[in-house]
Structures are given as C-alpha cells and as structure tokens.
Write a protein that holds these residues in place. Structure first.
Motif, PDB file in Angstrom:
ATOM      1  N   ARG D  18       0.833  -1.209   0.000  1.00  0.00           N
ATOM      2  CA  ARG D  18       0.000   0.000   0.000  1.00  0.00           C
ATOM      3  C   ARG D  18       0.862   1.251   0.000  1.00  0.00           C
ATOM      4  NH1 ARG D  18      -3.248  -2.807   3.465  1.00  0.00           N
ATOM      5  NH2 ARG D  18      -2.251  -1.883   5.282  1.00  0.00           N
ATOM      6  N   SER D  21       3.031   1.797  -3.460  1.00  0.00           N
ATOM      7  CA  SER D  21       2.417   1.466  -4.749  1.00  0.00           C
ATOM      8  C   SER D  21       2.597   2.584  -5.769  1.00  0.00           C
ATOM      9  CB  SER D  21       0.923   1.206  -4.551  1.00  0.00           C
ATOM     10  OG  SER D  21       0.309   1.041  -5.807  1.00  0.00           O
ATOM     11  N   TRP D  23       0.842   2.035  -8.642  1.00  0.00           N
ATOM     12  CA  TRP D  23      -0.280   1.715  -9.512  1.00  0.00           C
ATOM     13  C   TRP D  23      -0.981   3.006  -9.949  1.00  0.00           C
ATOM     14  CZ3 TRP D  23      -3.202  -3.106  -7.068  1.00  0.00           C
ATOM     15  CH2 TRP D  23      -2.307  -4.186  -7.024  1.00  0.00           C
ATOM     16  N   PRO D  28      -3.593   3.929 -16.373  1.00  0.00           N
ATOM     17  CA  PRO D  28      -4.053   2.546 -16.229  1.00  0.00           C
ATOM     18  C   PRO D  28      -3.431   1.593 -17.253  1.00  0.00           C
ATOM     19  CG  PRO D  28      -5.769   3.926 -17.210  1.00  0.00           C
ATOM     20  CD  PRO D  28      -4.664   4.849 -16.802  1.00  0.00           C
ATOM     21  N   GLN D 129      -2.285 -10.478  -8.006  1.00  0.00           N
ATOM     22  CA  GLN D 129      -2.246  -9.248  -8.779  1.00  0.00           C
ATOM     23  C   GLN D 129      -0.858  -8.966  -9.356  1.00  0.00           C
ATOM     24  OE1 GLN D 129      -4.343  -6.752  -5.691  1.00  0.00           O
ATOM     25  NE2 GLN D 129      -5.495  -6.148  -7.524  1.00  0.00           N
ATOM     26  N   TRP D 131       1.580  -6.143 -11.928  1.00  0.00           N
ATOM     27  CA  TRP D 131       1.879  -4.720 -12.010  1.00  0.00           C
ATOM     28  C   TRP D 131       0.650  -3.898 -12.424  1.00  0.00           C
ATOM     29  CZ3 TRP D 131       3.585  -0.403 -10.748  1.00  0.00           C
ATOM     30  CH2 TRP D 131       3.571   0.713 -11.606  1.00  0.00           C
ATOM     31  N   ASN D 132       0.521  -2.758 -11.721  1.00  0.00           N
ATOM     32  CA  ASN D 132      -0.542  -1.786 -11.991  1.00  0.00           C
ATOM     33  C   ASN D 132      -1.921  -2.288 -11.589  1.00  0.00           C
ATOM     34  OD1 ASN D 132      -0.283   0.900 -12.662  1.00  0.00           O
ATOM     35  ND2 ASN D 132      -0.896   0.645 -14.804  1.00  0.00           N
ATOM     36  N   GLY D 133      -1.946  -3.312 -10.723  1.00  0.00           N
ATOM     37  CA  GLY D 133      -3.217  -3.777 -10.203  1.00  0.00           C
ATOM     38  C   GLY D 133      -3.984  -4.705 -11.114  1.00  0.00           C
ATOM     39  N   ARG D 134      -3.280  -5.256 -12.097  1.00  0.00           N
ATOM     40  CA  ARG D 134      -3.976  -6.167 -13.019  1.00  0.00           C
ATOM     41  C   ARG D 134      -4.077  -7.568 -12.424  1.00  0.00           C
ATOM     42  NH1 ARG D 134      -0.037  -3.546 -16.540  1.00  0.00           N
ATOM     43  NH2 ARG D 134      -1.088  -1.873 -17.654  1.00  0.00           N
ATOM     44  N   THR D 135      -5.042  -8.333 -12.947  1.00  0.00           N
ATOM     45  CA  THR D 135      -5.205  -9.723 -12.533  1.00  0.00           C
ATOM     46  C   THR D 135      -4.104 -10.570 -13.165  1.00  0.00           C
ATOM     47  OG1 THR D 135      -7.580  -9.400 -12.389  1.00  0.00           O
ATOM     48  CG2 THR D 135      -6.797 -11.684 -12.533  1.00  0.00           C
ATOM     49  N   HIS D 274       4.060  -3.887  -7.245  1.00  0.00           N
ATOM     50  CA  HIS D 274       3.534  -2.633  -6.682  1.00  0.00           C
ATOM     51  C   HIS D 274       4.321  -1.409  -7.115  1.00  0.00           C
ATOM     52  CE1 HIS D 274       0.455  -4.563  -4.288  1.00  0.00           C
ATOM     53  NE2 HIS D 274       1.327  -5.521  -4.047  1.00  0.00           N
TER      54      HIS D 274
END
Lengths: 360, 360, 360, 360
Positions: D18, D21, D23, D28, D129, D131-135, D274
């Motif tokens: 957190r 990050s 992200w 996006p 997750q 990089w950048n919060g992708r699945t 992250h």
C-alpha cells in the motif's frame, strides 16, 4: 444413418457427450479411460495371435523433415549432437578420454504431437471439463497434466490390434479423398469385408490412405489440414465398441473439414473427455496394411508403449504390430492373472481360467 | 576365470576387439549388428511365451526429477506446455476455437541418453573406428549418425527377453555393491540358479539392484558414477552368447570403477564397435524381477521399440515385457516367415515350418 | 568499377581473399578481427555523439512468428512458460509458496541465427580455413567454437554507428529490389549524399529497405532467399574502410542471387575468414533511418552487445542506437585509456590526451 | 531504522504494498513501470558521462557450466551446433556448397532466468495481482506475458548507472556474508562514502561481493540459496529513490534467508507488482567495481538491452557500462527531445533545453 444438422454443432456435441459418456464407469478416480477395456480375456485373445510372424513398426521417422510447419505450436523434432569424439588416437595425449575411447551423445527438442503419437486424456477438453468430469484447469496446468499424464499409460497400451482398411475396402486405389467422412456403416462394411470383428479392448487402426498420398505428393498441410477421417457420427459406434483406443494414418483421426458449419475437431471433443478414448495420430499403416491385404488377416499383437514423459498430454510412440501367419494353430489353457505394472494402476480382478482358442 | 592386467587396458581392449569382432559377419553393409541374431526360430520361441499374463513397463519416468545432473552433456527431460486452452465457455466470443473446444499441447527437450535408453551402434567408437570397421568420423558427424542411426532399429528390437537377476542370485538383499564386477561365472551361475538358458537372439537383462538402492537413497551419481556391472572379462561371453542386446538397471552396463588403472568404459569400447551389440541402460527391472522371483520364470516376450529419431545415436525406450504364467501350455505348429518392416533391413531367409513347443 | 567474371567464382574468391586478408595483422593469437579497429580515438569520437537524444532498438522481436521456416537448420524462437503461479490466495493452504507470492518463469529454444544477430568469426570458413588462417575443424567442433566464440565479444561491440541508407539515396520509395547489388560506388554516393564519412572502427549499417517490404508483404523467403545486398566487389571497400562491423536489414548482408553462376554467399567467404569482419544480419533499421532522414544526421552511439553464449558462432543481439540532436555542442578534453573488460582481450596501448571536438 | 515483526510477513507485505504502490502513476495502461523515470533530464545527465573511457560487460558467460542445478524449473544454457561444414575442398564434388564455402550454425536452449537477467513486470505477483493492479492470470498465461512482456523494454533500459559497492564500503574484504541484510542506511552510507547521489531514473547496481566468493569457491547454491542482499525494509527507499531499476550480483537481489519466519522473496512481492521496478539478477559487477574503486567514480552510461523475446517474463541481458575517466570535462548545451523507439511506448513530453553540466 445418423443425420447431422451442420448449423448446430454445439447441440450435437452436447447430445453426443451425454449419450456416450463413460464418466464414473470406472469410478471417480479413474485415469485410464477406455484402456480399462483391456482386461484378461482381451489379452488372452490378443496373445494367441503372437506365435511368430512379421513385426511392423507403425512409426513415422522422427525427423526435421517431418510434416510440421512450425508456424503454430508444433515443431518437427530438432535433433542435435551434444558430443562427437571419435577417439582416433590410441594415446591419452591431449584427450580427456584414454585409449582411443570415442563416443557421441545427442539430444532432441520436439513437440510431443509432432509425429506418430498418442493423445493423452488431458489433451482435449469440452466446455472446461476433462475426462471423467473433472475441471480441465485443475487437471492440466502450465506444469503439465497433474492427474492423467501419459506416464499412467506406460505399460497399458498392449493389446490386440485390428486394422480396418477402409480405404482399400471402398475403392480401387486405396486412398480416400480429403474431406471423406468415414461412417459407422463404412467401418462395419470394412470389418465384414475383411472377416474381422472389432471386440472389447481392441486397439483399432483405421486406414484412410492419406499418408500414402502425402508420401507421394509432399507433406503439404498433412500436419493440420484437410483429411479423410472418422465422421462425427461414429461417436456412438466408438462408444459401443468398447475399444481401448483408435488410431489412423492422419493428423487428427476425424474428417477435415468436419461436418459442421463452424466447429473444430468436434469428434475429439466427445471421445477424449467423455468416452475417455485414447487416440493415435499419424500412424504409418502402409506396410502393415499391405501385409493384411496379402494374407487376409487383419488382427495382430500390438505394443504401443508411449515414452512416459511425466505430466505429458501426449507422447511419441513407436507402435509394433506382430502378425500371425495363417497356418499357425494354437491350443492354450490359461490361468490369467494379468496386470499392468506401470505407475498408478487400479487393481484389476483376477479372472477364472481361460479357455483354449484355436487361432484361426 | 579371465585374469586382467589392470595396467594394460589398451592391450586388453585390442585383444578383446580382435577376438570378439563381428565385423563382416553380416556383410560389409550391415547396420543391425547383433540384432541379426533375432531370426525366425528366435521369434517363434519368444512368441510362445505370450499367451496372457502380466505386462511390465521397464521404463523410468521421463521427468525433470530424473538422475541427470546437467553438468556434462546430458540433461533430464524438460517438459513444457505449449498451449492450455480449457475452453470453459460454450460460446465463441473472444475465443479462437468454437463451442467450448479446449486443448493442451506440449513439448520436450531431452538428452537421448537421459533415462531408459538404447545405445545405438554410433554411440561408441574404438580408436577412430565404428561398428563393422567403419571410420567413425564419417559415420557420425555434427548432423548425426549418417548410417547406423537408431531409426534402423524401429521395428527390430522385439524378441525373447531373459532376466538374469544376479543381485538376487548372489545375495540376500538383492543389491550388488558399487564396483562389484559381474563375471561370466556369475552370469552362468544365475542362469543355472534360475533355470533359464540364454539363447541366440535373446535380449538379455541383467539386474544389479542399484536402481532399488538409489530409489531408496536418492539419485546421487546414478547417472554417471560408480556402479555394479559387467566385468570387462564378459566380452567373450557376450560374443559367444549371440544375444541381440543386453540391458541393465545401471547407467552404463559395465562395472564402475572399472578393472583397469586408467580406462573409461572399456567394455563399451569392445562390445559396441566390435561385437555390434545393442546396450540398454537405466532399465527399471524391479517389478519384473519381483515377478520372476515369485513365479520362477525368467523369460518373457519383450518389445523394446526405440523412438526412431533420424540419425540418433541412441533413443529413449519404454520396453514392455509380457510374462507367461506357469500354468499356460501351448502347442503350436508354425510356418514362419518373419520379417522386420522397419527401414532398410536386409532380407532374411524364410524358414521351414516350426515345431510344436510346450511352453513350460 | 570492378568487373566480375561470373563463371569464375573460386578465382575471384581466392583473389579477394589474398588481397583483403587481415591475417596476422593483430598477431597470430587474435580472436577479435576488425573489432580491433575500435580504439581510443574511435570511442572518443563515438562518445561525443551521446549527449541526449533518441534511443532506438534495432532488434526484430524474437518471436515464434519470425521469419524462419524451420525446414533447414534454423528455427524461430520457441518460448515456453516453465511456471505460472499466480498466488491468488493470501494463505499457505495447499500452496508451496506462502503469503500470496506468485511468479512465472520461462525458457527459450532458438537458433542463434534466428533473428537480429551477429555472425561470429567461427561462422564462415574458406576452403577449410577460419579467421586468421586457422584450420576450421580445430576452431569449431561439435562442441562449439573453441577459440573465437562470441563470448570474446561480450564487451567489445560498442562504437560509433553510421547508417548508409542506400535505399533512400537511390530511389523514391526507399526499397531496393531483390537481387540489387550495392557497389562501392553506391556506398560512397550514399555517404556523400548524407554528409557522413565512414571511419576506422565504425559499425556500419547499410539499409536496403527489404525489411520494410517483407513487413508489408509477409516474411516469404526473407530468412534465406533473394535480397538486395552488398556486391561481392565491395570486399575491397570493406577492407580499406577498416570498419569494425557491418550490418544490414537483410538475412545475409550480401546480394542474392549473387553475381556468380554458381556460388553460395561468396562475400561471406572473404570478409569473415579473411578480413575478420563482424557481420550483423536482420537488423531493423526502419525507425532509425526515418529519424536520420528527418534530422540529416547519420551517426550515433551504438551498443550492440551479444549474449555471450560460450562457444557460440553467433548471437542474438538487441542493438541500441542513441542519436544526437543537431543542436548539441560539446567541448571535451579527454585523457583516454579505453579498454574492454570482456573475456580474453589483448591489452590496448593507452593513448595521449584527446582533443576537444565540436560535435556538429 | 525500520523494525520488522518476523512473525507477520503478510502484514508487512500488505503494508509495504500500500505504502509504496505506483499503480496508476503512469495511467491505467502502463507497461513500463519505473522505467518511466528515465526521462529527458535523466538521459541528458547520463549521456554526459560518456566521453571516452572503459567499457564493461556485466554479463556472466552463458554456459553449460553456469550456476543452475537443473533440479527445479531453471536450466543452464544448452548450446548445440546445428551444422559444421568446414568446406575443406575447393571443389563441389560431393558437397552441397560450392568452392570451399564452409559454415557453422548453432542453437541454444535456456531458461530465461539462467544467468545475467532482467525480471520483467510479469515475473512476480502479489496475491493474484500483477503490475498496476492487473489480474495476474490474465496478464501471464501458458502462452506468456500477454501485456507486459519484456519486448516492451527493447529500447528502454538505457540510462545512467550508479554502483553502490556496499561490500567494499562495509568491510575490508569486500564480500558480505550470506544472510547479510543491506538496509537503507547501508545504501545511504555507501553513496555518501563513494561521493555519488542516486537520482531519479538511475539504474542502480548494488554489489554484495557474493559473486567473487562463488567464483572462488564454486557455484554451490548461488542460483537459489542463501545470499547477502537488500533488506525487505529497503522497499520504501527504492520507492522514494524513483530509480528505473536495481540489479545485484546475486541470484535474487534480496537477502536470503529473508527477515521473516516464513516468507519467500517478500521484497520481490512488493517491488515488482507494486512499485513496477525492474530487477536485474546475477550481474557481474567485479571488474566495474574494481575500476570504480580505483578512480573513485561510481557513475557510468549503462545500456542493458534485453533480448526482446515476445511474451517473456524475463530476459538474458549483456549490460554494457561505459566509464568516464576522471580527467574528462565536458560542457554541454542540449536541446533534449529524447524518445524510445521500442515497441508500444507511451509518448513522453519534450523538455526544455538542458543546461551545461561539468562532468566532474
């Protein structure tokens, strides 16, 4: 004759999947599928075929000149030498190995589907499901088949082989055209014509003659294009026959283009995940078929042992057929207690004494 | 018993090479070596062994966890998935393949000598010469074996198998120590003890028990270190026995360290280029040997078909042994006309009708 | 202009080999060939080009969709995942790795000549001889290049790059036709046209435009067929120029078909073993050339570091060109003591202080 | 100094994830992560370092004798010759190629993580997750990285390099012990000691000295065992520093064993998914570090271009550092308009004219 609606492949697949399912037939933990049909009686009958005779390798050469085009996921075998030390000198001077010892070592890189092969049970899925109703994504991961890998079949694909030479039965030149769909009626007619009965546990070989054609004309799209082959409508026949496996001399067993407006290998989608049937592809049936045509005998002892690559969804195989000459007679009295010593095989019940069987 | 001078390996190799040479025995063009011994009579006898029974795969798993350490020229199989499409959805939306068709494809990279294998005739040379007196550097080049590649054996390695379980015959625990040299006397004693006779054309399996030990204790140097195995002095025995091939449960068939002060695999240097003998390595004889010990029968039908990689000096193999139960009796009357349908095989003479042979 | 007798390639090769030989120029033990030209002064001039600017990767993607057809000895890269563990759960339950750690690992199988590459000095021989007059068969064996392997160049291929965009200089569409032979006159004209001088130690890039064409029309025979390229007659020009290397946007640098009735890559046969020249193939010069055309500056700092595969006769490379904008001025006073820290590099003499050099 | 609770790795990872990050920081759709920090000013400063000087390859040899043990998913490079034709004869008789043309071709099989390498953004995931919060499972599949594959970095990893030789700074022998955790304080102290400031966009090299030790003592578990390295607590420092990448002379950058009771590479789990930070592993910093120690200058021009294998989660790399000698002075006036011409790169704003910068 079964009538197909070419506009509704998914319906047809779903209907066939339900109708011909073997899920649960050998318990929830089964990893052998139709190879379970190779039981003691099957092997007793098959063994009676081997007295002496002719041995045929049904394998294509595994060569860089093979049929694969390397544009998709599949490549021909890449064979490379790792060492060639001819050891010319009898002295040790300047040599790592003494006294004229010379050697060569080599390696191969290949798609497991590149040439003569078995499709494993983890090779094809239907709507997310693999053999025996399992979730495909848990059975096969990036690390391979976690459950039904080809190593399970290390000692199992040994049985009676039966050749249905549909190409010879149907025409003078012994080569079916690309796109020719072999139906159950064709299979039955060929069997009748050849005087052979397909029985439970057999490994069935179906000859289309396409390999003879591409040998003459060049590989072309042999590894993934149009071909003669089994009609989608043979799914029920294959299920009822209780054969252990079926192999052809084409890349994909089933007819191409197939019988639907928009579908990809729909027969695979039924027979592998639902029937649990082993499929052999690109088998060289030419010499064996010529022999069968000459002596009129279309049954033989067949050993088709995959290289047990752990977790593989398929395997190169060099199938060996041994033919029985006509004149052999054999009287046997067997107490059978057959088992397969390969990795994780469920126990098989021992059977009562077999009976004598004249081999002609 | 033959006495070796450990300080003179080259002399011993040269003497043995002359004494046991099969060069020219099957003509100047021969590429089959001792497999020529598998003739009609051999196959008739072997075939009589298969009535029903137990099938054993003698193959190690081909796995990344195999015995190779990858420090030298050899690597364990590297199995990788090329595609896993589970086809979860029944629709085509966003999918290359329609109607829930899912599939997986895979590949392998491996040394051809990585696990259960055949040494081809191009694998070992003696002072610059290969099998049948050919110049090694012209037989095997960087592009592979130009003449005696393993593809020549595609259909040929099918015969009677005989197991000599020397480890069981010699001791209570059934495991010979590393460095234990098995002599001709040991082989004869094991055969006598087991009530079996090694005959012309047999594929001979010799069990040392080392595989049982490394299975228990870890691979260690199993793929290239010390091991029990055949004494250099067995060269004459192997020559006289006219066997087609010999295989063991060790990486290199012969004893390690060997019996000379300075030599590397000297028995190989005689038996492959001079006798033309096929050598099988890292065969898993454990389950088969237990079965033989249980029923007292040490002969079986053996199919050991290499993957016919064009130009290879060796090949992975999944040998399948089929055992005959004691109670089988068989009366046969054969007209034998055996042949091998594999690539370039010299014609074999047809033989006269065989005779009935009770199989016990 | 040099006149060739197309019926006498061997004579022409032999004459050129004698005329343009660098054998012995850097001593009998040399393994660097023309890279020796990249000395302190060269690097000082090259370094002056890097102030800021635009960086260009001159590499094709290394992809399964690359130009190779896999029919001969070369294959496109085969990229396969070895592991994909996404680590979705934050718990350890049933997972080998704790706390939601996920990872992926991968591998590649590829011909070292598959895409953007350097030819090493061990890649081409002339009548049994390799660079510096060595016997080819002792330099390169089945185990690789024993002496001039590409690892020798690990840190050396860093210098001034100069682009001669012959395709743009000669025509409106910027694409030379297949079979177009670029002569010394063409090279000189392009240099004059572009206002650049090829100097000692430069890495010379020659653009033919063929890559632009195959990008538009499909690979076709890009990896081994007809192409525009250097005339055999440029051998002398390349020798006199004392460049360190030359690279083009074609598979083989030289024109195809070549200028003899019967020859195979005759320019290679002179420049690699005799001049000791490094050759770069299948370099993507499109974006760089567009930039050069836009700003009129055809020189740049070029880092073209091979992956130092031990014993390799060539290597994939991702060349990075860094362009200097017009407006940069730079005044330098250098004491140069340049050296290459890569494996076995002969010592270079330190030089006297450099002088200020305005960069435009 | 940050205090860790070794019993709570997941909490620590989550907190760091957190806190540090990136992200969304570059939108996006970003696929470049911290390489975005290499902007015009960064490159202007870096470029000023290259006047002339010494070039260092920071790559290990890619050799079969490398550090990998091949027991897990990783293997050392397997280099094999595909052809060696020495072309001894000047005639065509019996030869496919005319006039004494000889050549050699080769191939390689290797784990992309086998030796000197970049970890791509698709190499490590945190709780599902990327990089950048992708699945993660949609970014990397069995067919490779579908989005952040290393080919995105083809032209991007070119910047100022800074070496923090923590091993030299902290002790006489210049080798940190395995398990030694390098903290932010150590990094700052080394920078102060060396008179260098880590700046935005730098590629940071941290030397532990472990490579010197294993070179002397043998690879041992260098490819996956205990090692000195970055403390988990440096995550914030790495985030604040806005460096483009960090590389070390160890297999995994971070300290091993790590600082938690039960965790696996926890720093990776924060910095790759992250922070979007590129990590370089097994870089050979020995010669460069010796040079830096000798001249007291720890900054250089660094080109670390990955081989752009499409879809790869990592890549072999041969990083080239070019050092500036002390005596160089340079006065520059630049108008910068830097861009990277590699595949899909987001546009970068052009910047205002740079300023003169004396290089010492």
């Amino acid at each position: 004759m079964t009538v197909l609606d070419p506009t509704q492949p998914l319906d047809a697949i779903a209907v066939a999947a339900r109708a011909y399912s073997n899920w649960g037939r050998w318990g929830p933990d089964d990893v052998h599928g139709t190879v379970n049909f190779i039981d003691d009686g099957v092997r007793a009958r098959a063994a009676a075929l081997v007295r002496t005779g002719r041995a045929y390798s049904l394998s294509l050469p595994f060569s860089g000149d093979g049929p694969q085009t390397s544009r998709g996921t599949r490549m021909n075998p890449l064979h490379a030498m790792r060492a060639v030390e001819t050891g010319t000198s009898g002295t040790r001077a300047g040599r790592p190995l003494p006294h004229g010892f010379g050697y060569a070592d080599d390696m191969v890189v290949m798609s497991l589907q590149c040439a003569t092969q078995w499709d494993g049970l983890g090779h094809i899925f239907d709507r997310g499901q693999a053999w025996n109703g399992r979730t495909a994504s848990t059975v096969v991961t990036v690390r391979g088949d976690q459950l039904t890998g080809i190593q399970n079949m290390a000692g199992a694909l040994v049985s009676r082989g039966v050749l249905l030479d549909v190409a010879r039965a149907l025409g003078a030149d012994g080569e079916l055209a690309d796109g020719f769909a072999i139906t159950a009626e064709h299979l039955d007619a060929a069997a009748a014509d050849q005087g052979v009965t397909v029985e439970r546990g057999d490994i069935l070989l179906v000859r289309t003659g396409q390999l003879a054609r591409v040998r003459r004309d060049g590989w072309g799209s042999y590894a993934g294009g149009d071909a003669p082959g089994l009609s989608f409508t043979t799914a029920g026949w294959l299920h009822r026959a209780e054969i252990a496996a079926v192999a052809t001399d084409t890349w994909g067993v089933e007819v191409r283009p197939n019988e639907f407006d928009d579908a990809f290998q729909p027969l695979h989608q039924v027979v592998i995940p639902h029937i649990g049937l082993y499929i052999g592809e690109m088998w060289d049936l030419e010499a064996l078929a010529a022999d069968c045509a000459a002596d009129g005998r279309y049954e033989f002892w067949l050993t088709a042992a995959p290289i047990p690559v752990t977790g593989a969804v398929g395997s190169p195989v060099n199938p060996i057929a041994v033919k029985l000459p006509r004149s052999v007679t054999c009287l046997t009295s067997v107490t059978c207690s057959w088992s397969v010593a390969a990795p994780p095989v469920a126990p098989r019940p021992s059977c009562s004494p077999g009976t004598a069987r004249p081999s002609t």
